[in-house]
Design a protein around this motif. Structure first.
Motif, PDB file in Angstrom:
ATOM      1  N   GLN A 117       0.854  -1.190   0.000  1.00  0.00           N
ATOM      2  CA  GLN A 117       0.000   0.000   0.000  1.00  0.00           C
ATOM      3  C   GLN A 117       0.889   1.238   0.000  1.00  0.00           C
ATOM      4  OE1 GLN A 117      -0.125  -1.741   3.258  1.00  0.00           O
ATOM      5  NE2 GLN A 117      -1.113  -3.457   2.227  1.00  0.00           N
ATOM      6  N   ALA A 118       0.414   2.283  -0.656  1.00  0.00           N
ATOM      7  CA  ALA A 118       1.113   3.569  -0.633  1.00  0.00           C
ATOM      8  C   ALA A 118       0.074   4.671  -0.729  1.00  0.00           C
ATOM      9  CB  ALA A 118       2.126   3.665  -1.774  1.00  0.00           C
ATOM     10  N   PHE A 119       0.327   5.762  -0.041  1.00  0.00           N
ATOM     11  CA  PHE A 119      -0.687   6.801   0.139  1.00  0.00           C
ATOM     12  C   PHE A 119      -0.227   8.136  -0.424  1.00  0.00           C
ATOM     13  CE2 PHE A 119      -2.103  10.470   2.568  1.00  0.00           C
ATOM     14  CZ  PHE A 119      -3.485  10.325   2.570  1.00  0.00           C
ATOM     15  N   ILE A 120      -1.173   8.855  -1.038  1.00  0.00           N
ATOM     16  CA  ILE A 120      -0.946  10.260  -1.385  1.00  0.00           C
ATOM     17  C   ILE A 120      -2.293  10.936  -1.600  1.00  0.00           C
ATOM     18  CG2 ILE A 120      -0.721   9.858  -3.892  1.00  0.00           C
ATOM     19  CD1 ILE A 120       1.399  12.109  -3.907  1.00  0.00           C
ATOM     20  N   ASN A 121      -2.443  12.122  -1.045  1.00  0.00           N
ATOM     21  CA  ASN A 121      -3.603  12.997  -1.300  1.00  0.00           C
ATOM     22  C   ASN A 121      -4.949  12.295  -1.125  1.00  0.00           C
ATOM     23  OD1 ASN A 121      -1.638  14.841  -1.909  1.00  0.00           O
ATOM     24  ND2 ASN A 121      -2.079  14.958  -4.090  1.00  0.00           N
ATOM     25  N   GLY A 122      -5.110  11.561  -0.023  1.00  0.00           N
ATOM     26  CA  GLY A 122      -6.399  10.946   0.274  1.00  0.00           C
ATOM     27  C   GLY A 122      -6.665   9.622  -0.411  1.00  0.00           C
ATOM     28  N   ILE A 123      -5.726   9.154  -1.226  1.00  0.00           N
ATOM     29  CA  ILE A 123      -5.889   7.886  -1.935  1.00  0.00           C
ATOM     30  C   ILE A 123      -4.801   6.920  -1.481  1.00  0.00           C
ATOM     31  CG2 ILE A 123      -5.863   6.720  -4.175  1.00  0.00           C
ATOM     32  CD1 ILE A 123      -8.313   8.459  -3.823  1.00  0.00           C
ATOM     33  N   GLU A 124      -5.218   5.716  -1.111  1.00  0.00           N
ATOM     34  CA  GLU A 124      -4.272   4.651  -0.803  1.00  0.00           C
ATOM     35  C   GLU A 124      -4.254   3.690  -1.989  1.00  0.00           C
ATOM     36  OE1 GLU A 124      -3.125   2.127   3.108  1.00  0.00           O
ATOM     37  OE2 GLU A 124      -5.170   1.820   2.374  1.00  0.00           O
ATOM     38  N   PHE A 125      -3.163   3.689  -2.724  1.00  0.00           N
ATOM     39  CA  PHE A 125      -3.009   2.800  -3.869  1.00  0.00           C
ATOM     40  C   PHE A 125      -2.619   1.415  -3.358  1.00  0.00           C
ATOM     41  CE2 PHE A 125      -2.357   7.047  -5.578  1.00  0.00           C
ATOM     42  CZ  PHE A 125      -3.159   7.019  -6.710  1.00  0.00           C
ATOM     43  N   LEU A 126      -3.199   0.374  -3.958  1.00  0.00           N
ATOM     44  CA  LEU A 126      -3.059  -0.984  -3.447  1.00  0.00           C
ATOM     45  C   LEU A 126      -2.548  -1.931  -4.523  1.00  0.00           C
ATOM     46  CD1 LEU A 126      -6.538  -1.167  -1.662  1.00  0.00           C
ATOM     47  CD2 LEU A 126      -4.347  -0.631  -0.589  1.00  0.00           C
ATOM     48  N   LEU A 127      -1.669  -2.824  -4.134  1.00  0.00           N
ATOM     49  CA  LEU A 127      -1.231  -3.934  -4.979  1.00  0.00           C
ATOM     50  C   LEU A 127      -1.303  -5.210  -4.156  1.00  0.00           C
ATOM     51  CD1 LEU A 127       1.995  -2.580  -6.790  1.00  0.00           C
ATOM     52  CD2 LEU A 127      -0.320  -2.727  -7.715  1.00  0.00           C
ATOM     53  N   GLY A 128      -1.634  -6.314  -4.815  1.00  0.00           N
ATOM     54  CA  GLY A 128      -1.619  -7.612  -4.154  1.00  0.00           C
ATOM     55  C   GLY A 128      -2.650  -7.749  -3.052  1.00  0.00           C
ATOM     56  N   THR A 129      -3.791  -7.097  -3.185  1.00  0.00           N
ATOM     57  CA  THR A 129      -4.818  -7.170  -2.139  1.00  0.00           C
ATOM     58  C   THR A 129      -5.506  -8.527  -2.149  1.00  0.00           C
ATOM     59  OG1 THR A 129      -6.404  -6.166  -3.676  1.00  0.00           O
ATOM     60  CG2 THR A 129      -5.285  -4.712  -2.130  1.00  0.00           C
ATOM     61  N   SER A 130      -5.936  -8.972  -0.978  1.00  0.00           N
ATOM     62  CA  SER A 130      -6.685 -10.222  -0.894  1.00  0.00           C
ATOM     63  C   SER A 130      -8.073 -10.013  -1.473  1.00  0.00           C
ATOM     64  CB  SER A 130      -6.783 -10.688   0.551  1.00  0.00           C
ATOM     65  OG  SER A 130      -7.633  -9.835   1.295  1.00  0.00           O
ATOM     66  N   LEU A 131      -8.700 -11.098  -1.898  1.00  0.00           N
ATOM     67  CA  LEU A 131     -10.029 -10.998  -2.499  1.00  0.00           C
ATOM     68  C   LEU A 131     -11.087 -10.590  -1.483  1.00  0.00           C
ATOM     69  CD1 LEU A 131      -9.948 -14.139  -4.816  1.00  0.00           C
ATOM     70  CD2 LEU A 131      -9.480 -11.765  -5.423  1.00  0.00           C
ATOM     71  N   SER A 132     -10.815 -10.797  -0.218  1.00  0.00           N
ATOM     72  CA  SER A 132     -11.789 -10.467   0.819  1.00  0.00           C
ATOM     73  C   SER A 132     -11.778  -8.989   1.193  1.00  0.00           C
ATOM     74  CB  SER A 132     -11.523 -11.304   2.069  1.00  0.00           C
ATOM     75  OG  SER A 132     -10.232 -11.019   2.591  1.00  0.00           O
ATOM     76  N   LYS A 133     -10.759  -8.259   0.764  1.00  0.00           N
ATOM     77  CA  LYS A 133     -10.636  -6.842   1.133  1.00  0.00           C
ATOM     78  C   LYS A 133     -11.565  -5.981   0.289  1.00  0.00           C
ATOM     79  CE  LYS A 133      -7.281  -3.052   1.549  1.00  0.00           C
ATOM     80  NZ  LYS A 133      -7.567  -2.746   2.964  1.00  0.00           N
ATOM     81  N   LYS A 134     -12.295  -5.104   0.933  1.00  0.00           N
ATOM     82  CA  LYS A 134     -13.153  -4.157   0.240  1.00  0.00           C
ATOM     83  C   LYS A 134     -12.285  -3.098  -0.432  1.00  0.00           C
ATOM     84  CE  LYS A 134     -16.870  -1.673  -0.772  1.00  0.00           C
ATOM     85  NZ  LYS A 134     -17.824  -2.083  -1.822  1.00  0.00           N
ATOM     86  N   VAL A 135     -12.419  -2.954  -1.738  1.00  0.00           N
ATOM     87  CA  VAL A 135     -11.603  -1.992  -2.474  1.00  0.00           C
ATOM     88  C   VAL A 135     -12.486  -1.156  -3.390  1.00  0.00           C
ATOM     89  CG1 VAL A 135      -9.546  -3.482  -2.458  1.00  0.00           C
ATOM     90  CG2 VAL A 135     -11.162  -3.619  -4.389  1.00  0.00           C
ATOM     91  N   SER A 136     -11.945  -0.019  -3.794  1.00  0.00           N
ATOM     92  CA  SER A 136     -12.500   0.755  -4.903  1.00  0.00           C
ATOM     93  C   SER A 136     -11.636   0.477  -6.124  1.00  0.00           C
ATOM     94  CB  SER A 136     -12.486   2.255  -4.585  1.00  0.00           C
ATOM     95  OG  SER A 136     -13.247   2.550  -3.439  1.00  0.00           O
TER      96      SER A 136
END
Length: 335
Positions: A117-136
Motif C-alpha cells: 500500500q502507498a498513500f498520497i492525497n487521500g488515496i491509498e493505492f493498493l497492490l496484491g490485495t486479498s479478495l476479501s478486502k473491500k476496495v475501490s
C-alpha cells in the motif's frame, strides 16, 4: 442497470465505480464490465486447478474472455463498444497488471504480487490485495479512498516512478556527455523538439543551434540512442548507455528535454463529476504511463490500448496530479 437482479448496480456499488454527470449509460455499463472482468481475472490467480498444476497466463486470460463473453450476451446494448476479438481485452489487462507489479510471472505460472500500500492525497493505492478486502477500482487498479497516510512505502517506490525532476534528470545525463564528430554509415533520426507532436516524435533532419538534443539509429530492431548537438554543419554525438534507453526509457530523457525547453505538452483533463477525461499530449515515461493505464479506462474499448485518451476516477486523478506535478509533468483543466 436493473436487469439480472441489478447486477451492474451491485458491481458499481461493490467496486465504488460512479457514473459521470453527462456520461452515456451504455459507456458507463461498458466501464463496469471492463473493471468487473479484470477483477475476475485477478481472482483466477487463486484458482485451485488440478493437483500441482499452477495458474498460467492462458488460464488468466481465458477467465477474462469467457466472463466478458457472458456479460456481453447479458447486455447486448454494449456489445458494439467492444472489439470482436476478446484477446485484445485480456492481453491488455494482463500486460497492464504485469507492468505495474500486480502479478508476478515465472516460467509456466503467474501469481499475485505481495500485498503493498502507498498513500498520497487521500488515496491509498493498493497492490496484491486479498479478495476479501473491500476496495475501490478506477480502471483496473485497486485503491482505498479517504485514507490517512501512514505507509512507509511511497507511491513512487511502489510503481517505480522517477523520484527526480525530469528536467534535472535530463540535465544530469546530458551534461555528462562527451561529444565527438559523428562518423558513421548508419542512418539516423532526430527528436522533434517543436510542437506539434501528433505526427510522431522523430524527424529526418537535426535541429540547428538548439543545444543538446537526442537522436537515434533509424533502422528497426535494437536502436542506439545518442545525445547530439549540431555545430558548423557537423553532428557531434555521444552514445547513451543502453540501460538509459531500453524498453522506451528514452522517454525520461525526451520528456525532460522538452520540459526544459518549456514545450512539453500539458496533460489535459475535463472533469465530468465522478470521472474525468484525460488527453495525454506526449507519451509519458513507461512507469508513469503504466500507472495511468492501470488506474484508467480507455475512452473507447475498440482501442483498449490507447495511451492518450483515457477516462479516470476524478479523486484518483487529483492524487496523480499532485504526484506527477512534483517531478515536472504539467496538467491543464479544460472546461
Amino acid at each position: 442497470m436493473n436487469k439480472y437482479n441489478c447486477l451492474l448496480s451491485r458491481i458499481a456499488s461493490d467496486l465504488d465505480i460512479r457514473k459521470g454527470d453527462t456520461e452515456p449509460e451504455e459507456y458507463y455499463k461498458s466501464r463496469l464490465i471492463y473493471s468487473a472482468v479484470s477483477r475476475i481475472g485477478y481472482s483466477s490467480l487463486w484458482d485451485k486447478l488440478e493437483e500441482e498444476v499452477p495458474v498460467t497466463i492462458e488460464h488468466f486470460k481465458r477467465r477474462i474472455e469467457t466472463t466478458l463473453n457472458s456479460y456481453l450476451k447479458m447486455y447486448p446494448e454494449v456489445e458494439s463498444l467492444y472489439p470482436d476479438h476478446f484477446d485484445e481485452i485480456s492481453d491488455n489487462i494482463y500486460n497492464t497488471f504485469l507492468a505495474t507489479g500486480n502479478v508476478y510471472h515465472s516460467p509456466k505460472r503467474i501469481s499475485p504480487s505481495a500485498n503493498r500500500q502507498a498513500f498520497i492525497n487521500g488515496i491509498e493505492f493498493l497492490l496484491g490485495t486479498s479478495l476479501s478486502k473491500k476496495v475501490s477500482i478506477s480502471g483496473i487498479g485497486t485503491l482505498a479512498k479517504n485514507k490517512a497516510g501512514n505507509n512507509i512505502l511511497s507511491v513512487s517506490e511502489m510503481f517505480n516512478l522517477t523520484p527526480h525532476s525530469i528536467i534535472d534528470y535530463w540535465k544530469h545525463y546530458s551534461e555528462q556527455a562527451k561529444f565527438t564528430v559523428l562518423k558513421s554509415d548508419d542512418r539516423f533520426e532526430f527528436l522533434k523538439t517543436k510542437p506539434s507532436f501528433g505526427n510522431g516524435y522523430w524527424i529526418e533532419k537535426p535541429d540547428i543551434n538548439t543545444g543538446i538534443s537526442l537522436m537515434r539509429t533509424s533502422a528497426l530492431g535494437t536502436r542506439i540512442y545518442y545525445f547530439y548537438k549540431y555545430n558548423n554543419n557537423e553532428v557531434e554525438a555521444s552514445q547513451i548507455p543502453y540501460w538509459l534507453t531500453e524498453d522506451m526509457n528514452y522517454l525520461y530523457l525526451s520528456n525532460g528535454l522538452l520540459a526544459s525547453k518549456e514545450v512539453l505538452p500539458d496533460i489535459k483533463y475535463q472533469i465530468d463529476g465522478a470521472i474525468s477525461y484525460l488527453q495525454i499530449g506526449y507519451l509519458l515515461p513507461p512507469a508513469e504511463q503504466n500507472m495511468i493505464m492501470l488506474y484508467s479506462w480507455p475512452k473507447t474499448f475498440l482501442n483498449v490500448k490507447s495511451n492518450f485518451s483515457r477516462v479516470i476516477d476524478t479523486d484518483v486523478l487529483k492524487a496523480i496530479i499532485g504526484l506527477l506535478n512534483q517531478t515536472g509533468f504539467s496538467f491543464k483543466e479544460e472546461y
